[in-house]
Scaffold this active site. Sequence first.
Site, PDB file in Angstrom:
ATOM      1  N   ASP A  52      -1.336  -0.915   6.078  1.00  0.00           N
ATOM      2  CA  ASP A  52      -1.544  -0.406   7.433  1.00  0.00           C
ATOM      3  C   ASP A  52      -3.005  -0.173   7.775  1.00  0.00           C
ATOM      4  O   ASP A  52      -3.313   0.149   8.924  1.00  0.00           O
ATOM      5  CB  ASP A  52      -0.802   0.917   7.612  1.00  0.00           C
ATOM      6  CG  ASP A  52      -1.476   2.068   6.888  1.00  0.00           C
ATOM      7  OD1 ASP A  52      -1.611   3.151   7.476  1.00  0.00           O
ATOM      8  OD2 ASP A  52      -1.868   1.881   5.724  1.00  0.00           O
ATOM      9  N   ARG A 108      -2.138  14.469  -1.684  1.00  0.00           N
ATOM     10  CA  ARG A 108      -3.419  13.762  -1.661  1.00  0.00           C
ATOM     11  C   ARG A 108      -4.532  14.787  -1.863  1.00  0.00           C
ATOM     12  O   ARG A 108      -4.525  15.842  -1.228  1.00  0.00           O
ATOM     13  CB  ARG A 108      -3.619  13.042  -0.323  1.00  0.00           C
ATOM     14  CG  ARG A 108      -2.724  11.847  -0.150  1.00  0.00           C
ATOM     15  CD  ARG A 108      -2.820  11.323   1.269  1.00  0.00           C
ATOM     16  NE  ARG A 108      -4.180  10.942   1.620  1.00  0.00           N
ATOM     17  CZ  ARG A 108      -4.714   9.749   1.394  1.00  0.00           C
ATOM     18  NH1 ARG A 108      -3.991   8.828   0.796  1.00  0.00           N
ATOM     19  NH2 ARG A 108      -5.954   9.467   1.779  1.00  0.00           N
ATOM     20  N   GLU A 147      -9.325  13.378   8.091  1.00  0.00           N
ATOM     21  CA  GLU A 147     -10.334  14.161   8.799  1.00  0.00           C
ATOM     22  C   GLU A 147      -9.684  15.187   9.709  1.00  0.00           C
ATOM     23  O   GLU A 147     -10.083  16.353   9.752  1.00  0.00           O
ATOM     24  CB  GLU A 147     -11.239  13.233   9.618  1.00  0.00           C
ATOM     25  CG  GLU A 147     -12.311  12.545   8.814  1.00  0.00           C
ATOM     26  CD  GLU A 147     -13.364  11.922   9.702  1.00  0.00           C
ATOM     27  OE1 GLU A 147     -13.123  11.810  10.919  1.00  0.00           O
ATOM     28  OE2 GLU A 147     -14.436  11.559   9.199  1.00  0.00           O
ATOM     29  N   ARG A 169      -5.835   4.132  -8.097  1.00  0.00           N
ATOM     30  CA  ARG A 169      -7.296   4.123  -8.060  1.00  0.00           C
ATOM     31  C   ARG A 169      -7.838   2.711  -7.850  1.00  0.00           C
ATOM     32  O   ARG A 169      -8.893   2.351  -8.358  1.00  0.00           O
ATOM     33  CB  ARG A 169      -7.879   4.701  -9.343  1.00  0.00           C
ATOM     34  CG  ARG A 169      -7.588   6.162  -9.588  1.00  0.00           C
ATOM     35  CD  ARG A 169      -8.237   7.031  -8.541  1.00  0.00           C
ATOM     36  NE  ARG A 169      -8.200   8.448  -8.897  1.00  0.00           N
ATOM     37  CZ  ARG A 169      -8.453   9.414  -8.043  1.00  0.00           C
ATOM     38  NH1 ARG A 169      -8.752   9.128  -6.787  1.00  0.00           N
ATOM     39  NH2 ARG A 169      -8.414  10.679  -8.429  1.00  0.00           N
ATOM     40  N   THR A 204      -0.280   4.879   1.210  1.00  0.00           N
ATOM     41  CA  THR A 204      -0.539   5.771   2.336  1.00  0.00           C
ATOM     42  C   THR A 204      -0.398   5.022   3.651  1.00  0.00           C
ATOM     43  O   THR A 204      -1.079   4.038   3.892  1.00  0.00           O
ATOM     44  CB  THR A 204      -1.949   6.364   2.219  1.00  0.00           C
ATOM     45  OG1 THR A 204      -2.072   7.003   0.948  1.00  0.00           O
ATOM     46  CG2 THR A 204      -2.198   7.366   3.322  1.00  0.00           C
ATOM     47  N   ASP A 231       0.858  -1.178   0.000  1.00  0.00           N
ATOM     48  CA  ASP A 231       0.000   0.000   0.000  1.00  0.00           C
ATOM     49  C   ASP A 231       0.900   1.236   0.000  1.00  0.00           C
ATOM     50  O   ASP A 231       2.104   1.139   0.269  1.00  0.00           O
ATOM     51  CB  ASP A 231      -0.893  -0.039   1.244  1.00  0.00           C
ATOM     52  CG  ASP A 231      -1.776   1.183   1.357  1.00  0.00           C
ATOM     53  OD1 ASP A 231      -2.302   1.615   0.321  1.00  0.00           O
ATOM     54  OD2 ASP A 231      -1.920   1.707   2.464  1.00  0.00           O
TER      55      ASP A 231
END
Length: 1281
Positions: free
Chosen positions: A946, A747, A638, A920, A407, A405
Site C-alpha cells: 500500500d 509498532r 506522525e 526488518r 502495515t 507487506d
Amino acid sequence: MYSLERPVQGRSSCSKDRLGRKRRTVVSSLTEDEELTEILKSYSSNKVTTTKYSFLSFIPKNLFEQLHRFANIYFIFLAALNFVPVVNAFQPEISIIPILLVLAVTAVKDLWEDYRKHKSDKFINGLVCEIYSRKQQMYVDQRWQDVHVGDFVRLSCNEIIPADMLLLYSSDPHGVCYIETANLDGETNLKQRQVVRDLPRQGSELTPENFHSRIECENPNNDLSRFRGFMEYPSKARVGLHNNNLLLRSCTIRNTETVIGIVVYAGHETKAMKNNNGPRYKRSKLERRLNVDVLWSVVLLVIMCLTAAIGHGLWLRNLKDTSFLIPDTTSPALSGFYLFWTMIIVLQVLIPISLYVSIEIVKLCQIFFIQNDVDFYNEYMDSRIQCRALNITEDLGQIQYVFSDKTGTLTENKMVFRRCTIAGVEYPHEENARRLEVYEEDEAMGCSHTLKSRASAKSLSCKSLSCNRSSVSLHTLTGHSEGEESPSPTLPRHSAFSSPMEKDIVPDPFLVQKLNCLSSPLFLLRDASMELTYIVDFFMALAICNTVVVSSPNQPRHVVPGLRGILVSRTPLKSLEDIKMLFQPEEGERGSWKGEEDKMLHLNPGAWSGLENSNGGEGPPSEPRADELIYEAESPDEAALVHAARAYRCTLQGRSLERLLVELPGMGSLAVRLLHILPFDSSRKRMSVVVRHPLTNQVVVYTKGADSVIMDLAESPKGAEQSDGRQGHIREQTQKHLDNYAREGLRTLCIAKKVQTSTEYEIWLKRHAFAETSIENREELLLESAQRLETNLTLLGATGIVDRLQEEVPETIEALQRAGVKVWVLTGDKQETAINIACACKLLRTTDQLLTANCDSKVNACKALLLELRAEVERGEAAEGTSGFTLVVDGRTLDFALQEDLKGDFLELSRRCRAVVCCRSTPLQKSHVVQLVRDQLRVMTLAIGDGANDVSMIQVADVGIGISGQEGMQAVMSSDFAISRFKHLRKLLLVHGHWCYTRLANMILYFFYKNVMYVNLLFWYQFFCGFSGSVMTNSWVLIFFNLLFTSAPPLLYGILDKDVSADTLIKLPELYKSGQNSKAYLPSTFWLTMLDALYQSLVCFFIPYFAYAGSDADMLSFGSPINASALLIILLHQVIESRTLTWLHVLVLVGSALFYFSFTLVFSVVCVTCSPPTNPLGVDKLQMSQPLFYGVCALTTVLALLPRYTHQQYISPSDTLKAALMDQLNPDNYCRRMQHWNQTQAQSKARGLIINVEDLDIKIPDFILPKELKECRAATGSVLS
C-alpha cells in the site's frame, strides 16, 4: 488525466538535453540578453500532445503499427500471393476480405482512442492562467499552451498549476504555500511548499522586472520526490533549491491567496508528463504459451502443404493418360512447388487470424466484469477495484507465491497511540486500552465511530474566505465535469488519520501527575526534576519532530505570530528560572537514578482532570469544533504521535517556514525556531528536526525512528559517570519495554535528542549548506550530513502504537494457503511484532514449527545456519505428525541470503517452508526477494502493498496489486490491479482469477480445435483430387466459415462461461490448483485437442464420402453435408465444453447455425457467377431437400462428438466438473456431498489430489433452490474443520 508509473530507478538526472548541456539554465523571460533568450526558446513549450496520429499520418502510421504483428504480415502475404495466377486458389478479391476486416476493426478502435486523447489535449491546452506580460506590464490571461520556460505565473487558491514552477512569492507572510497533489498521485493531504530561501524582500508582491537571478537545475526527469539546483543572485550568492521549492504541474493551490512562480519545466518536460507512460503492458504466461502453439500450427501447416506438394508431383509423374488435362510443359517438380503455395492459401485458416482480436475483446470484457463486481466496492472509501493492466487477467488464476507487506496491507494502518516508556519508566495507559476495546466492539456491531470517506472530503481543503476562484477538480481535467458542482468551501473538512479512535487518547494518570508538577506551586525535588526534563523533551519531540500541517475548520492554517520569544501563559507558571533549570542540570549532581520516580511529589488525582478532557471530552464528536485543531499528516505514525502529545497538552498549534508554535503544560505557548528538517528515508530509518530551544537557546536535535537504529545511535554522552549510568539504565529498561511491545504486536518508535554547542553546530552547518547547494550527488551528501549530526543521541523513551488487522485477513490467508499459494510477509517491523501479526492472521499456525534465521556475523556463519535449518526441516518432513514449518528471517540475514553464494540454500530452505516472514526488510530487499523467487523457481508471483516502499516489489512481480489505503497512491499508481482491502484478494484470485484463466485457456484451445478440424477436411479431399489444391466448397463459404459462422460462440464462451460457481470456488479453494498447474492449457492438452480435431475431421469427411459413394453427386454436392456437419460438430462441441448455458448462449449458437444455413441457401438460389469457375446455383437448395443430407449430418455429428462427451463426463471427469455438478444438486444432496468432500479432502491431500468423491451417481435436477442452497452452505460451515 495522468497515468502515473513509478519513476525509473537509477536514471541519471544529469542526462544531457537537446543541446548537450548537463544542466538547465533558467532566467526571466523578460531578459534582454539574446543568448539567454535563445536558450529559453530551445526548451519545450507547455503545449501537450498525447495523440499518436494526425489527419495525414493516420493511415500509414496505423498500418505500419499493425504490421508489427506477425499474424497480420502473414495474412497480407497470403492475400497478395493469391493474386499470382499460377498459385491462386480462388478469387483474389475474396482472399483480402478477412485481413481487411481485421485491419479495419483495429484501425477504428485506435482512431477512437486517439480522438478521445485529442479532445482531452485540446481542453487541457486551452485552460487559462495569468502570465506576466512585458508589453502590458501586468498579468494577463493566457492559455496553458502559451506558457514557456522563464515566464512568471500568478495563481490563486484552488487553481491548478500549469507547469513546473519555482515558488518565488506567496501571500503567506512566512513564504509558505499549500498544495494538494491528488491529481498527481492521489494523495489528498496538504503538502507544504516554501519560497526560495533568502530571496530578497520585494514589497507586497514580487515584481518580475526586478528579478535578475539565474537558476541552475537538473535536466527534466521523472523523479517526483527530487529537485536539485541552486539560484544565483546578482550578488553571486547561491542558495540551494529543493523539492519543497517546486510546484508541480497538475497540483492544486490550497489555503493560499496568491502565489507567483517562474516556470522551469514546461509541457512534456514536466515531471507529471515524464511519468505519463500510458497503460501498463505485460505479457501473460498464457500468451507466451499461445505463441509457442501458433508456431506449432505453422509447422503443422508446412507439413500438410509439403505432403500435398509431394503428392501432387508424384501424381503427375505417375499419370499415364492426361487427355482430361490441359497440355502443360511444367515439370511435376515445379508443379509441386506451385501447389505448395496454393495449399498455403487454401489451408491458411489453420492459423487463427481472429484469435488475437478475440483475446483482446475477451480480456476487456473480463476486466469489465471484475470492475463491476459489487463485492469489491468499499463503501467507506467510495472506491472499487481498478484494473490498470489490461492483458494479464488470466495470470490471476495461476499465482503460486504471494508477497505481502504488513502495515496497511494486512493491517488497517490506522495508527493509535497505545502506551509509552519514558526515561526507563513504562506507562501502560490501561484506560486507553479499554477505550480501544470499546471501539472494536462497536465496529463489530456495525456502530463504527470512524469518519466518512477521505474521498468525500476531496477538494474541501481550502477554507480561506478570500479564495474566490472556482475550484477545478481532477474530473474537470479529464473532461468529466459536466453536471458536477464544486463542493462548497464552507463545509466541514476532515483530514486523514483523524478519526475519534485515533485522536481521543486517554492519558495515563501517573504520567499526568508528573507533568502537572510543571504547574504545581510545590517545589520539585531536584532528582525528580531530571526525569521531568526527559518527559517534557519526550513530548516536545512528539509534537515537533514531524511535517504535520496544522489547520482548523474555520481558519486555513495556524501560523506562528511574528514575535520573538513569545510566551503566552495559559496555566499557572513556575518562575522562568525554575523551568530553565529543568533543561540545564548540573554536571556534578550525585545520586542513584533507579528509584528517582518514587521521589516525585504525589499530587491530588484531580489535578490532572484538565488533561483528561484536553481533547474535548471522551465522546467522539460528530463534527470538528471551531477551535479544534486539524492535523494533516503525511503518514499515520506522525498523526498518532502528534495526537498523543496533544492528549498531554503538549500541543502543536501552528507551523511556519522558520517557527513552530507549541503549547506545553505549565509553560503556555512557546515559539520554537525551526532550523532544519532532516526528513525520513528508508536507509536512515529515522527523522530529525534541529531547533533553537525556546528556554535555553541551545541548538537541540530531536530524532525519532526505528528502535534498531536509535538504540545503536544512543551512545553515552560525554560527561560525568553518573550520566553514563543513567543512560545505561534507560537503554536497558527501554529495550525490555520494546521487546514487550513487540510481543504484543505494537509498532515501536524510539525518541532521542542531542544538544549541540554553537561551535559544533556552525561546523556542521557549513558542510550541510554545501550539500544543499550541490547539484551532483546531492542525495549522498545530504545523507552523509544527516548521519554526521545524528550521533551520540540521548535516549528519551519509546512509543507503542497499535495497528489492527483488517477484517477477514486470517480467512483470506487460510484460503490462499489451502489453494496452494505460498504467502510471504515482507515487513520492516521488528521480528517479535512480525511474528505476533503472523500468528494473528493465521499465517503462523499453532501446530507449525517456527524457524528463526538471525545471523549477525559473516557469510560463512549464515551459510551454516541455513544448512542447519534445512537439515531440521528434512528431519521434520521425515517424521510423522509435523504440520509444517514457518521461516522468520531478519533484514541482516536476508542481506547475506541474497548474495550469490547463498541464494540456492536460502531458496531451498524457504521452498520447503509453508510460509516465510522477512522482518526488518528494506524496499530494495523486498524487490530482490520477489525477483529471486520468480526467476529461480520459475513460478508466478504476486506482490501486494500500500505504500511507496512497496512500489519496487510490486513492479518486479508478475502481478502487482496496490491497496488504496492510508499512505497515498504510489503503490496504486505502480500496480496492475488496485483494491481497497486485503480480503478482496480472496475473490480476485480464487474466483475471478480462476474464471479468467479457464475461460481464456478453453477459448484458445477451442479456436485451435475448430480451425484444425475444418482445415483437415480440405486436406483429406486432396487425396481424392490428385492433390490439385481444389476444395469441395465454394470460396465464400470457405472464407466466412471461421470468420463469421463460428466466431461469435467462442467469444461468448470466453466471456461468460463459469465452470464452477463463485460460492463453490470460495468454499473449495483447492480448485484453484488447477490453474496453478495450468491444467486447462498444458502441452499435452493442446495435442490431445489436436488429436480430437483430427478424429472428428476423419468422421466428418468419410461418413459423407461413403454415404455418397457411387452416386452422381458432384464436388459441391459432396461438400454441402460436410460443411453442415462440421458446423454442427463445432457448435455442439462447445456445448459439451461449456459449463454455462443461458438464453444468450442458446441465441448465439442457434443464430450461428441459422446464419450459415440461411447464407448457403440464399447463395445457392441467387448466385450464378459469384464463385467462378464453380457454379453453386441450386446445389445447397437441392441437398437440403433430401432426407439423406439430414441423416448424414446427424450420424456424423453423433459419432464425432461421442468420444469427447464420454471421456469428459464419465471416464475422466475433471475436479472442476465434479464441483460444477455439485453446484447443480438440490440442497440436501449438496450438503451431503460437501460433508463427504470435507472428510476426503484431508486424506487425498497427502496423495496430491484435490478430491476423491464418486460422482457417477450424481443426478442433476431440473431446477435449483438458491435460498435453501445458501442456507445449507451456511449450515455446512467451513470446508475444512
